[in-house]
Scaffold this active site. Sequence first.
Site, PDB file in Angstrom:
ATOM      1  N   GLY A   1     -23.417   4.605  -1.645  1.00  0.00           N
ATOM      2  CA  GLY A   1     -22.424   5.179  -2.554  1.00  0.00           C
ATOM      3  C   GLY A   1     -22.250   4.252  -3.738  1.00  0.00           C
ATOM      4  N   LYS A   2     -21.032   4.242  -4.275  1.00  0.00           N
ATOM      5  CA  LYS A   2     -20.792   3.458  -5.496  1.00  0.00           C
ATOM      6  C   LYS A   2     -21.103   1.980  -5.256  1.00  0.00           C
ATOM      7  CE  LYS A   2     -16.512   5.027  -5.953  1.00  0.00           C
ATOM      8  NZ  LYS A   2     -16.448   6.094  -4.944  1.00  0.00           N
ATOM      9  N   VAL A   3     -20.616   1.420  -4.153  1.00  0.00           N
ATOM     10  CA  VAL A   3     -20.836  -0.008  -3.905  1.00  0.00           C
ATOM     11  C   VAL A   3     -22.264  -0.267  -3.431  1.00  0.00           C
ATOM     12  CG1 VAL A   3     -20.073  -2.046  -2.635  1.00  0.00           C
ATOM     13  CG2 VAL A   3     -18.397  -0.312  -3.286  1.00  0.00           C
TER      14      VAL A   3
ATOM     15  N   LYS B   1       0.876  -1.172   0.000  1.00  0.00           N
ATOM     16  CA  LYS B   1       0.000   0.000   0.000  1.00  0.00           C
ATOM     17  C   LYS B   1       0.913   1.222   0.000  1.00  0.00           C
ATOM     18  CE  LYS B   1      -4.511   1.044   0.650  1.00  0.00           C
ATOM     19  NZ  LYS B   1      -5.742   0.316   0.328  1.00  0.00           N
TER      20      LYS B   1
HETATM   21  N1  LIG Z   1     -15.276   1.001  -4.305  1.00  0.00           N
HETATM   22  C1  LIG Z   1     -14.654  -0.153  -4.122  1.00  0.00           C
HETATM   23  O1  LIG Z   1     -14.315  -0.847  -5.079  1.00  0.00           O
HETATM   24  C2  LIG Z   1     -14.381  -0.659  -2.726  1.00  0.00           C
HETATM   25  C3  LIG Z   1     -13.614  -1.818  -2.586  1.00  0.00           C
HETATM   26  C4  LIG Z   1     -13.388  -2.331  -1.301  1.00  0.00           C
HETATM   27  C5  LIG Z   1     -13.902  -1.649  -0.193  1.00  0.00           C
HETATM   28  N2  LIG Z   1     -14.630  -0.494  -0.383  1.00  0.00           N
HETATM   29  C6  LIG Z   1     -15.135   0.172   0.811  1.00  0.00           C
HETATM   30  O2  LIG Z   1     -16.564   0.199   0.751  1.00  0.00           O
HETATM   31  C7  LIG Z   1     -17.068   1.411   1.329  1.00  0.00           C
HETATM   32  C8  LIG Z   1     -17.926   2.128   0.317  1.00  0.00           C
HETATM   33  O3  LIG Z   1     -17.137   2.411  -0.838  1.00  0.00           O
HETATM   34  P1  LIG Z   1     -17.729   3.295  -2.030  1.00  0.00           P
HETATM   35  O4  LIG Z   1     -16.730   3.161  -3.143  1.00  0.00           O
HETATM   36  O5  LIG Z   1     -19.141   2.956  -2.263  1.00  0.00           O
HETATM   37  O6  LIG Z   1     -17.601   4.736  -1.393  1.00  0.00           O
HETATM   38  P2  LIG Z   1     -18.510   6.023  -1.705  1.00  0.00           P
HETATM   39  O7  LIG Z   1     -17.737   7.179  -1.177  1.00  0.00           O
HETATM   40  O8  LIG Z   1     -18.944   6.023  -3.132  1.00  0.00           O
HETATM   41  O9  LIG Z   1     -19.827   5.773  -0.836  1.00  0.00           O
HETATM   42  C9  LIG Z   1     -19.890   5.888   0.549  1.00  0.00           C
HETATM   43  C10 LIG Z   1     -21.298   6.390   0.875  1.00  0.00           C
HETATM   44  O10 LIG Z   1     -21.448   6.374   2.288  1.00  0.00           O
HETATM   45  C11 LIG Z   1     -22.151   7.554   2.676  1.00  0.00           C
HETATM   46  N3  LIG Z   1     -21.879   7.821   4.083  1.00  0.00           N
HETATM   47  C12 LIG Z   1     -20.800   8.423   4.659  1.00  0.00           C
HETATM   48  N4  LIG Z   1     -20.933   8.477   5.982  1.00  0.00           N
HETATM   49  C13 LIG Z   1     -22.109   7.907   6.283  1.00  0.00           C
HETATM   50  C14 LIG Z   1     -22.814   7.654   7.487  1.00  0.00           C
HETATM   51  N5  LIG Z   1     -22.305   8.026   8.673  1.00  0.00           N
HETATM   52  N6  LIG Z   1     -24.013   7.062   7.426  1.00  0.00           N
HETATM   53  C15 LIG Z   1     -24.543   6.681   6.223  1.00  0.00           C
HETATM   54  N7  LIG Z   1     -23.918   6.891   5.050  1.00  0.00           N
HETATM   55  C16 LIG Z   1     -22.725   7.493   5.076  1.00  0.00           C
HETATM   56  C17 LIG Z   1     -21.644   8.597   1.725  1.00  0.00           C
HETATM   57  O11 LIG Z   1     -22.534   9.706   1.641  1.00  0.00           O
HETATM   58  C18 LIG Z   1     -21.562   7.824   0.421  1.00  0.00           C
HETATM   59  O12 LIG Z   1     -22.770   7.889  -0.318  1.00  0.00           O
HETATM   60  C19 LIG Z   1     -15.829   2.179   1.791  1.00  0.00           C
HETATM   61  O13 LIG Z   1     -15.576   1.879   3.141  1.00  0.00           O
HETATM   62  C20 LIG Z   1     -14.721   1.616   0.932  1.00  0.00           C
HETATM   63  O14 LIG Z   1     -13.460   1.728   1.562  1.00  0.00           O
HETATM   64  C21 LIG Z   1     -14.882  -0.008  -1.601  1.00  0.00           C
END
Ligand SMILES: NC(=O)c1ccc[n+]([C@@H]2O[C@H](COP(=O)([O-])OP(=O)(O)OC[C@H]3O[C@@H](n4cnc5c(N)ncnc54)[C@H](O)[C@@H]3O)[C@@H](O)[C@H]2O)c1
Length: 354
Positions: free
Chosen positions: A180-182, A78
């Site tokens: 969010g995205k996931v 990392k």
């Molecule tokens: N995108 C990936 O490929 C990936 C891979 C592995 C792990 N992750 C993990 O999954 C999680 C989500 O990733 P993502 O890419 O969807 O991120 P993202 O930033 O697109 O989405 C996160 C969402 O969570 C919301 N949020 C923030 N604080 C909050 C709270 N207190 N209560 C409710 N909602 C809240 C945000 O408004 C946002 O819509 C993260 O922890 C990330 O590290 C993502």
Amino acid sequence: MGVFTSDTGHEQVVFCQDKQSGLRAIIAIYSTALGPALGGTRFFPYQTEEEALHDVLELSRGMAYKNALAGLDLGGGKAVIWGDPERDKSESMLRAYGRFVASLGGRYYTACDVGTYVGDMDIVARETRYVTGRSVEHGGAGDSSILTALGVFQGMRAAAAHRWGNPSLAGRTVGISGLGKVGRHLAAHLIEEGATVLATDVSDRARDWARETFAQIKLVDTTDELIRSEIDVYAPCALGGALDDATVPELRAEIVAGAANNQLAHPGIDKLLADRGILYAPDYVVNAGGVIQVADEIEGFNFDRAKLRAMKIYDTTRQILTLADAEGVPPAVAADRLAERRMAEVGRLRTIRL
Ligand SMILES: NC(=O)c1ccc[n+]([C@@H]2O[C@H](COP(=O)([O-])OP(=O)(O)OC[C@H]3O[C@@H](n4cnc5c(N)ncnc54)[C@H](O)[C@@H]3O)[C@@H](O)[C@H]2O)c1
């Protein structure tokens, strides 16, 4: 945490500085037992150098375990760039960083993480070929949340099979914190499966998306309200530390399976979950679809191949939950043991001289 004083045994930690562009980065390689180390670059305004070092040591170790359980021929690494991504990021800084990645000669492959995006990786790639997470136009895998969500969905089905004897989530209620995205892709899989989705997000944009895209999603105001609702499965998909001493006693769900990294606020939480009879599908096992997606770039990205690998998260999750029962340990401990076993058993093969 110091590099030599920590007992985690990192292979290599490189401090990188380019005064002109303002680059201050640390690249940490935890293990190359299974292959080159892969892990993203976090661009974050740490308070101190120690804090940045601590983060990169923890994160690189986590990637070694994640990559091992994802079945990849990749080790764990990392990097962190110390700075404010909004203010400090520039082409010259990213390219300077790319040259340091290149200087490791392929021992470390980088990717996106908090504060870095596909466009940034396209820039880093102008200086080094040891980069993944690029845009589709540049031969990259694009948005990794697609297979992250698919993997979480598979991990959740495996947990359902373990707990209820049937992987189907039809008729079950799943609570997603973070659309969010996931979270959005996950909601789509669940709705297609016939599950009821309860969800929450702090962002108005995310809530509007839900109202406009899936009228079936029932929105609640806060994560607190979500975890106290009648849900069968809780899917933390926002930030880390979702499971702590305050939330676990309130949780109504029988299963936790979500995308967020580092869901357990501290190591004792998995025991607390087990004592309450809540089945926890370890975060780094079920959210490995993203790294599976970007890792595929190294071979020349093929979505179908990456998808097949992400589907295997179902089998890995089942194996871990079965092992946890057999060895009488929480699933997170079983996952660590399985990862360590693969690193030792497959890593050892390199001692056979070719
Ligand atoms: N995108 C990936 O490929 C990936 C891979 C592995 C792990 N992750 C993990 O999954 C999680 C989500 O990733 P993502 O890419 O969807 O991120 P993202 O930033 O697109 O989405 C996160 C969402 O969570 C919301 N949020 C923030 N604080 C909050 C709270 N207190 N209560 C409710 N909602 C809240 C945000 O408004 C946002 O819509 C993260 O922890 C990330 O590290 C993502």
